[in-house]
Write a protein that holds these residues in place. Structure first.
Motif, short mmCIF file in Angstrom:
data_model
loop_
_atom_site.label_atom_id
_atom_site.label_comp_id
_atom_site.label_asym_id
_atom_site.label_seq_id
_atom_site.Cartn_x
_atom_site.Cartn_y
_atom_site.Cartn_z
N ASP A 215 0.67 -1.16 0.04
CA ASP A 215 -0.12 0.03 0.00
C ASP A 215 0.86 1.24 -0.11
O ASP A 215 1.97 1.37 0.78
N GLY A 216 0.47 2.18 -0.89
CA GLY A 216 1.29 3.73 -0.99
C GLY A 216 2.32 3.47 -2.06
O GLY A 216 2.54 4.37 -2.84
N ASN B 280 -7.26 7.57 -3.29
CA ASN B 280 -6.65 6.65 -4.14
C ASN B 280 -7.00 5.33 -3.45
O ASN B 280 -6.26 4.91 -2.55
N HIS C 124 -9.40 -1.72 -0.17
CA HIS C 124 -10.41 -0.90 -0.79
C HIS C 124 -10.74 -0.93 -2.10
O HIS C 124 -10.29 -0.04 -3.31
N HIS D 20 -2.57 -3.26 -2.68
CA HIS D 20 -3.16 -2.13 -3.21
C HIS D 20 -2.98 -2.16 -4.55
O HIS D 20 -2.10 -2.12 -5.56
ZN ZN Z 1 -4.14 1.91 -1.03
#
Ligand code: ZN
Length: 291
Positions: free
Chosen positions: A18-19, A145, A98, A45
């Protein structure tokens, strides 16, 4: 790649990109293989940055109308497809963070039906807001995002939550200082705080209209996340860890960002009227919050 083994020894319960999404499929393969050896979940992600490009909002009618760079839904879906295929061969539990598009929900639904070891989560903003809101005030508290998508995507996420395709609801809590967000939409960092509004939004937009029962909410916000992370919690049986949230489902309240316990104020829900509020949080057997 991070030192997954050492991280697990010192208490890591999962690994994630993530990121900074992994664009190299070979790297993702090795991450899944290593994580599998240590029995932990890989949280993806899912985003192909070569498709997201300079995008700052969902690619579609609204981004075209506003003249903004868009992030297409297939930026997420291409990556979810890749990770599901890798997971199918390697078997390490894969969790999709997400989920934001209708196509993603469909891919995960098909993968689960085929027996792939995949789970998924959705955030309150992806089932309560759409990209239509952005053009009204260009509030940077609508920039996240994956981006806010369309009503069709919102409906598909709710359907996915109802039929079990989406296992968990996560806040995706991302605090930013006011000066970071008080810039042009293009320049603003992604993310909103979600901790203090998540339960109220779930109660108002999922329980009240009859999409989920309170038992399903407890599962999606507590038991399922604990299971995905193989962490203790999400259980009320005798002897279980006493991390408990007590909710007043009838309490009506108005979101006021200046009343938040968080130091950050970057929430798009200021002024929203919600029903359902946390009354107590018990952590390790002691009351840590009283609302
Ligand atoms: Zn994310």
């Amino acid at each position: 790649m991070a030192d997954i083994g050492e991280m697990v020894q010192t208490g890591a319960v999962a690994v994630t990109d993530d990121g900074s999404p992994v664009h190299d499929a070979g790297m993702m393969r090795r991450a899944l293989e290593y994580a599998g050896m240590f029995g932990i979940t890989v949280i993806s992600h899912a985003e192909d940055m070569s498709l997201s490009g300079k995008g700052v909002m969902n690619e579609g009618y609204e981004s075209t109308r506003l003249g903004m760079h868009g992030i297409p839904p297939f930026s997420e879906e291409v990556c979810i497809s890749r990770d599901i295929i890798l997971c199918k061969y390697i078997g390490t539990p894969l969790h999709i963070a997400h989920v934001s598009t209708k196509g993603s929900v469909e891919l995960i639904r098909q993968a689960k039906a085929a027996g792939v070891n995949v789970t998924a989560e959705a955030t309150p903003h992806h089932f309560t807001l759409t990209d239509v809101e952005i053009g009204k005030e260009f509030s940077t508290n609508l920039k996240m995002n994956p981006p806010l998508r369309t009503q069709e995507d919102v409906d598909a996420i709710i359907e996915g939550l109802k039929d079990g395709t989406i296992d968990a609801i996560a806040s995706d809590h991302a605090p930013h200082a006011p000066e970071e967000k008080e810039v042009e939409f293009d320049q603003a960092p992604n993310g909103i705080i979600g901790l203090e509004t998540s339960l109220g939004l779930v109660a108002t937009y999922l329980v009240k209209p009859g999409h989920l029962t309170w038992n399903e909410v407890a599962r999606k916000m507590s038991a399922a996340p604990a299971k995905i992370l193989r962490a203790p919690g999400g259980d009320l049986r005798a002897g279980a860890i006493a991390d408990i949230t007590i909710v007043n489902p009838k309490a009506a309240w108005t979101v006021k960002v200046d009343k938040f316990y968080s130091k950050s104020r970057n929430s798009p829900y200021d002024g929203w009227k919600l029903q359902g509020k946390v009354k107590y949080t018990i952590l390790g057997g002691e009351v840590s919050f009283e609302g």
